[in-house]
Design an enzyme around this catalytic site. Structure first.
Site, short mmCIF file in Angstrom:
data_model
loop_
_atom_site.label_atom_id
_atom_site.label_comp_id
_atom_site.label_asym_id
_atom_site.label_seq_id
_atom_site.Cartn_x
_atom_site.Cartn_y
_atom_site.Cartn_z
N LYS A 237 0.82 -1.21 0.00
CA LYS A 237 0.00 0.00 0.00
C LYS A 237 0.86 1.27 0.00
O LYS A 237 0.41 2.31 -0.45
CB LYS A 237 -0.97 -0.02 1.17
CG LYS A 237 -2.05 -1.09 0.97
CD LYS A 237 -3.15 -1.03 1.99
CE LYS A 237 -4.26 -2.01 1.63
NZ LYS A 237 -3.86 -3.43 1.78
N ASP A 238 2.09 1.16 0.48
CA ASP A 238 3.00 2.31 0.42
C ASP A 238 3.23 2.77 -1.02
O ASP A 238 3.50 3.95 -1.25
CB ASP A 238 4.36 1.95 1.01
CG ASP A 238 4.32 1.75 2.52
OD1 ASP A 238 3.52 2.43 3.20
OD2 ASP A 238 5.12 0.92 3.02
#
Ligand SMILES: *Cc1c(COP(=O)(O)O)cnc(C)c1O
Length: 480
Positions: free
Chosen positions: A120-121
């Site tokens: 998700k980063d």
């Protein structure tokens, strides 16, 4: 480039207008009016921009792809935002998303070396920079309110920490996240990040977020926004690593590659669908689910059946524990030949009335596999343990529980001559208990996370009470 709603609303919006928004006004999801096409010469240009993952290559590739979708940020600014986001300092390698080979024909694409050790980063870090840029341009501020049981909340906090014009109020169920996840979030000392531990379960947190968002006066007065997985900019940022994975797995653009994607809300694999629609030579997109097999059921049978909370299992790959897949409507819109009225009938009417729809008998269902290249499979706790053990023993590579679901399902869809790339969605340290169960030892811990459990924690514990949360937000927003 203009964006439309999957449910047929007449408005057409530009990228920066939908950047800070969630759903379209009619409850649909935003998609571009048409997918920009990358022809043979274009694909070669993108391969050269990435240049095998040299320093700056990923940022250059990201800029080229984002430029096809964003025409309301000057090119020099967009390039600077990409360069600021995708650095070796933040993601650990020059290639940003290097491939790690397992057996011949099967490799992992490492998407989990960002600040919170989950894929998700990849999108959230860009979103942080885009938000800061756009809010400054408008002279506005934004208060992001969210609920998390782990990955999303920490990725959002690490993306927004220290950003001007943005505050984050993140609710989490008190005492229910893993010690590592709590340490990751609560050790942040940035004054614009607010951790609120709610005395309740995740659903209580989510109910408070909904209640606050439905209080329209409060929402407007305190500029409340969200960063959930239906945000178009997040999905768009994820398209880039499909190209980067393809370029690393092939030496020329005549070759095809398949991807297997550990899936929950269908955001990640939907980005693969977008890449394929743009012309990236993807053979197959394999959707891997855990015991919560809503998506596997659809791709096998055509029936999409939302699960109740009693039917939603708590598994050892918890970031895929979903009862419905919030981005799935985007794919179904394309599958229906972009028939917005039908899409609205299915997602707006049938789903809310009956909790299900069934395309099994509809001729378009065959297109999911034939025309759009989708396959699926499912993995259980026993499969997960076995795959983690086997991968570690044979290749010396330790994988997390979600990636293990991907590897298990990928092996069921290998095709001779087509490299299979499994997206590595998190690192094992985030799910230590299951690693210990599978391997009888603790997972590896990246050096920068040594001892984080001992750091001072910044968190406010509160009862599950919407008014209390609102009062806390009001107290911490000096401008309103
Ligand atoms: C969010 C998440 C997923 C699921 O991704 P979707 O985009 O929701 O399909 C899978 N694995 C991990 C580790 C995640 O954090």
């Amino acid at each position: 480039m203009r964006y439309l709603s999957t449910r047929g609303h007449a408005d057409r919006k530009r990228f920066c207008e939908i950047l800070l928004e969630g759903l379209a006004p009619d409850g649909g999801l935003y998609l571009p009016e048409a997918y920009p096409q990358v022809d043979a010469a274009g694909l070669q240009r993108l391969r050269q921009a990435f240049n095998g993952g040299v320093p700056g290559g990923y940022a250059a590739l990201a800029f080229e792809i984002l430029s096809l979708y964003i025409d309301d940020i000057p090119a020099a600014d967009l390039r600077a935002l990409c360069e600021k986001t995708y650095t070796e300092a933040v993601f650990g390698t020059a290639a940003i998303v290097p491939l790690k080979p397992l057996e011949p024909g099967l490799s992992l694409e490492a998407l989990s070396n960002g600040p919170t050790l989950a894929f998700k980063d990849m999108a959230m870090q860009l979103l942080g920079n885009l938000f800061e840029y756009e809010l400054a341009r408008r002279g506005e501020e934004l208060n992001i309110l969210g609920a998390t049981s782990g990955d999303t909340g920490s990725a959002a906090e690490y993306a927004m920490r220290g950003k001007k014009g943005v505050r984050v109020f993140m609710l989490s169920p008190h005492g229910r996240m893993s010690p590592f996840q709590q340490a990751q979030m609560f050790s942040l000392q940035d004054p614009n990040i607010h951790n609120i531990a709610i005395e309740g379960v995740f659903d209580d947190c989510q109910d408070i977020v909904k209640a606050v968002s439905n209080d329209l006066d409060f929402k407007r007065r305190y500029q409340i926004g969200t960063v959930n997985s239906i945000n178009w900019a997040r999905l768009l940022a994820q398209v880039v690593y499909y190209f980067a994975g393809y370029f690393q797995a092939t030496s020329d653009n005549a070759q095809r590659v398949s991807f297997t994607v550990p899936s929950g809300n269908f955001g990640n694999v939907c980005a693969g669908h977008v890449a394929r629609q743009m012309g990236l030579p993807i053979a197959t997109l394999v959707v891997a689910t855990n015991e919560n097999d809503v998506l596997d059921e659809f791709f096998r049978t055509g029936a999409y059946r939302v699960r109740g909370s009693a039917d939603t299992h708590e598994t050892s790959s918890p970031s895929m524990d979903i009862s419905k897949a919030s981005n799935f409507e985007r794919f179904v819109f394309d599958l229906l030949g972009r028939d917005a009225a039908r899409c609205k009938a299915l997602f707006g009417d049938a789903l809310s009335r009956e909790g299900r729809f069934d395309l099994g008998a509809d001729p378009v269902f065959a297109d999911a596999a034939v025309r759009y290249g989708f396959r699926s499979g499912k993995s259980t706790h026993a499969n997960r343990l076995q795959t983690i053990k086997d991968t570690f023993e044979r290749f010396g590579v330790m994988i997390d529980t979600h990636t293990a679901d991907g590897v298990k399902v990928a092996r069921e869809h290998l095709q001779a001559g087509v490299p299979m790339v499994v997206l590595e969605t998190a690192l094992p340290i985030k799910f230590a208990a299951t690693i210990v169960e599978a391997l009888g030892r603790e997972p590896e811990r990246p050096a920068k996370f040594e001892g984080i459990e001992a750091l001072p924690k910044r968190v406010q514990v509160m009862p599950a009470d919407t008014a209390r949360v609102q009062a806390y937000i009001a107290e911490h927003c000096p401008r309103a």
